[in-house]
Scaffold this active site. Structure first.
Site, PDB file in Angstrom:
ATOM      1  N   ARG A  57      51.257  22.246  28.044  1.00 24.77           N
ATOM      2  CA  ARG A  57      52.012  22.405  29.292  1.00 24.77           C
ATOM      3  C   ARG A  57      53.441  22.844  29.030  1.00 24.77           C
ATOM      4  O   ARG A  57      54.092  23.437  29.891  1.00 24.77           O
ATOM      5  CB  ARG A  57      51.985  21.091  30.097  1.00 24.77           C
ATOM      6  CG  ARG A  57      52.891  21.096  31.331  1.00 24.77           C
ATOM      7  CD  ARG A  57      52.496  20.064  32.393  1.00 24.77           C
ATOM      8  NE  ARG A  57      52.131  18.779  31.828  1.00 24.77           N
ATOM      9  CZ  ARG A  57      52.988  17.869  31.336  1.00 24.77           C
ATOM     10  NH1 ARG A  57      54.287  18.096  31.357  1.00 24.77           N
ATOM     11  NH2 ARG A  57      52.546  16.735  30.840  1.00 24.77           N
ATOM     12  N   TYR A 110      59.375  38.107  51.761  1.00 21.30           N
ATOM     13  CA  TYR A 110      58.016  37.680  51.434  1.00 21.30           C
ATOM     14  C   TYR A 110      57.712  36.400  52.221  1.00 21.30           C
ATOM     15  O   TYR A 110      58.437  35.411  52.099  1.00 21.30           O
ATOM     16  CB  TYR A 110      57.914  37.437  49.927  1.00 21.30           C
ATOM     17  CG  TYR A 110      56.535  37.092  49.469  1.00 21.30           C
ATOM     18  CD1 TYR A 110      55.520  38.041  49.470  1.00 21.30           C
ATOM     19  CD2 TYR A 110      56.234  35.810  49.025  1.00 21.30           C
ATOM     20  CE1 TYR A 110      54.240  37.721  49.051  1.00 21.30           C
ATOM     21  CE2 TYR A 110      54.959  35.484  48.608  1.00 21.30           C
ATOM     22  CZ  TYR A 110      53.965  36.447  48.619  1.00 21.30           C
ATOM     23  OH  TYR A 110      52.697  36.125  48.199  1.00 21.30           O
ATOM     24  N   ASP A 182      64.939  37.742  43.999  1.00 14.45           N
ATOM     25  CA  ASP A 182      63.525  38.057  43.785  1.00 14.45           C
ATOM     26  C   ASP A 182      63.449  39.562  43.507  1.00 14.45           C
ATOM     27  O   ASP A 182      63.641  40.377  44.402  1.00 14.45           O
ATOM     28  CB  ASP A 182      62.714  37.679  45.035  1.00 14.45           C
ATOM     29  CG  ASP A 182      61.213  37.878  44.833  1.00 14.45           C
ATOM     30  OD1 ASP A 182      60.813  38.743  44.011  1.00 14.45           O
ATOM     31  OD2 ASP A 182      60.431  37.195  45.524  1.00 14.45           O
ATOM     32  N   LYS A 207      52.462  41.227  40.186  1.00 13.09           N
ATOM     33  CA  LYS A 207      52.607  42.558  40.777  1.00 13.09           C
ATOM     34  C   LYS A 207      52.847  43.597  39.669  1.00 13.09           C
ATOM     35  O   LYS A 207      51.991  43.827  38.861  1.00 13.09           O
ATOM     36  CB  LYS A 207      53.721  42.533  41.819  1.00 13.09           C
ATOM     37  CG  LYS A 207      53.659  41.317  42.762  1.00 13.09           C
ATOM     38  CD  LYS A 207      52.415  41.275  43.622  1.00 13.09           C
ATOM     39  CE  LYS A 207      52.194  39.953  44.353  1.00 13.09           C
ATOM     40  NZ  LYS A 207      53.317  39.414  45.077  1.00 13.09           N
TER      41      LYS A 207
HETATM   42  C1  LIG Z   1      53.708  38.228  45.605  1.00 12.84           C
HETATM   43  C2  LIG Z   1      55.131  37.892  45.784  1.00 12.84           C
HETATM   44  C3  LIG Z   1      55.597  36.581  45.565  1.00 12.84           C
HETATM   45  C4  LIG Z   1      54.673  35.448  45.197  1.00 12.84           C
HETATM   46  O1  LIG Z   1      54.085  35.617  43.951  1.00 12.84           O
HETATM   47  P1  LIG Z   1      52.642  35.015  43.551  1.00 12.84           P
HETATM   48  O2  LIG Z   1      52.450  35.548  42.174  1.00 12.84           O
HETATM   49  O3  LIG Z   1      51.656  35.494  44.556  1.00 12.84           O
HETATM   50  O4  LIG Z   1      52.782  33.526  43.591  1.00 12.84           O
HETATM   51  C5  LIG Z   1      56.952  36.348  45.709  1.00 12.84           C
HETATM   52  N1  LIG Z   1      57.807  37.333  46.077  1.00 12.84           N
HETATM   53  C6  LIG Z   1      57.394  38.579  46.318  1.00 12.84           C
HETATM   54  C7  LIG Z   1      58.383  39.632  46.729  1.00 12.84           C
HETATM   55  C8  LIG Z   1      56.047  38.909  46.178  1.00 12.84           C
HETATM   56  O5  LIG Z   1      55.632  40.165  46.413  1.00 12.84           O
END
Ligand SMILES: *Cc1c(COP(=O)(O)O)cnc(C)c1O
Length: 393
Positions: A57, A110, A182, A207
């Site tokens: 972990r 998001y 982000d 992504k």
């Molecule tokens: C997909 C996404 C998230 C969340 O990520 P996960 O891997 O699905 O937990 C957060 N911020 C943005 C801009 C995203 O596109």
């Protein structure tokens, strides 16, 4: 390696051939337990007085390689890899916040991040102000004595709105508030928020970093002190650690990030221009277009405008009908993979919001979000045109 260009860095980031018998690909360490070879060393590793591994972990060499790679390509001191973007977002938030604190965040972003902030607001007495993030002054105006975190998402989901990261970070710094960006939509190829003054960057590596729609992962990058606080606090206690097999996949994705982003940028620009010419499309949101309100800021803080765009085809029915007729593009949620994905926003990710909240977030009923892939751009344009025009007379 710091002086290398991004393309070179992305291929070699996280490498430590000496530690891995010269292996070009970092090995996957599935072990959940690491034995101690010396009593003094073992105790020191366990008590965090010496670097090393002892329990799954808390990390392994594959995870470390990914963290080093991310720190290098984002230009940060340290990084922490987690099981998903939301694990990264929640770990960042919970390491910076305690009950009674206040957060300033975009009114359009998001939607799971919006809902997460609402959730911690309700559960832990943290106050959130949602502001128009395209206006950096809105962050300054929302500051309270207990404000601890500025949240930024730029370009934002789904409208690819742009926030002036340097401006918001400097407002935050002057007031002793941490700015968290982000950077999922931009990726470090297009934008490096830490160099613009942000304190932490978070990614959904699910992504573009992974890039092939075959994993979920998240990353936090920034100053050592902040990253280690997230590692020793929420990452350890909530246990959202990344699997070593997944860390390895993200590392592999990063090697081709520059090439993929170059094509994503180019294809999205071409598609945005193409859709702008169609009468059936009411509006196209893409920061690369000169009429996008954030165009100048984006041009200043980004190397390319990214692979995400949104287009308004006027009605929810038109949006729904279009996604049912795609052949090259795919009707699916998520983004950042090599394939073009399209989804009707109001009917899906934003369906949990009330119509008023949707409109507040700028989401019109006919809005489509397009994650423009790396296929041939003419094939993408033709597919969308045919899906849009079929049944029309
Ligand atoms: C997909 C996404 C998230 C969340 O990520 P996960 O891997 O699905 O937990 C957060 N911020 C943005 C801009 C995203 O596109």
């Amino acid at each position: 390696m710091k002086e290398d260009s991004f393309e070179t860095l992305a291929v070699h980031a996280g490498e430590d051939r000496e530690a891995h018998f010269g292996a070009l690909s970092v090995p996957i360490y599935p072990a959940s337990v690491f034995a101690f070879t010396d009593p003094d060393e073992g105790i020191a590793i366990h008590n965090d007085e010496m670097p090393g591994y002892y329990y799954g972990r808390l990390g392994n060499p594959t995870q470390t390689a990914l963290e080093q790679a991310m720190a290098e390509i984002e230009g940060g001191e340290a990084a922490l890899a987690l099981a998903s973007g939301m694990a990264a977002i929640s770990a960042a938030a919970f390491s910076l916040l305690k009950s009674g604190d206040h957060v300033v965040a975009p009114e359009s972003m998001y939607s799971t991040t919006t809902n997460f902030l609402r959730y911690i607001g309700g559960q832990f007495g943290i106050k959130i102000s949602f502001v128009d993030a395209a206006n950096a002054e809105a962050y300054a105006a929302a500051i309270r004595p207990n404000t601890r975190m500025f949240w930024v998402e730029s370009p934002s989901n789904p409208l690819v709105r742009i926030t002036d990261i340097a401006e918001v970070s400097s407002i935050g710094r002057a007031a002793g508030i941490a700015t968290v960006v982000d950077n999922t939509f931009a990726t470090p190829y297009n934008q490096r928020p830490l160099s613009l003054g942000a304190d932490l960057v978070i990614h959904s590596a699910t992504k573009y970093l992974g890039g092939h729609s075959d994993l979920t992962a998240g990353i936090i990058v920034g100053r050592t002190e902040l990253v280690e606080a997230a590692r020793k606090g929420p990452a350890k206690f909530y246990g959202g650690n990344i699997a070593p097999q997944v860390a390895w996949l993200v590392l592999r994705g990063i090697k081709t990030l520059a090439l993929r982003m170059e094509r994503h940028n180019e294809n999205a620009m071409r598609l945005a221009e193409y859709l702008s010419e169609l009468a059936a499309v009411k509006a196209v949101h893409y920061p690369g277009l000169a009429d996008h309100p954030g165009h100048e800021t984006a041009a200043r803080q980004m190397r390319g405008f990214g692979g995400m765009l949104a287009a308004d085809v006027r009605t929810a029915d038109a949006a729904k009908s279009l996604v049912g007729k795609l052949r090259v593009c795919t009707f699916a949620t998520s983004l950042g993979g090599v394939e073009t994905l399209i989804q009707p926003v109001a009917l899906m990710t934003h369906s949990t919001l009330t119509p008023e909240e949707r409109s507040q977030a700028g989401v019109s009923e006919g809005l489509l979000r397009v994650s423009v892939g790396i296929e041939n751009i003419d094939d993408i344009c033709k597919d969308i045109y045919r899906a849009l025009m079929e049944d029309r007379t």
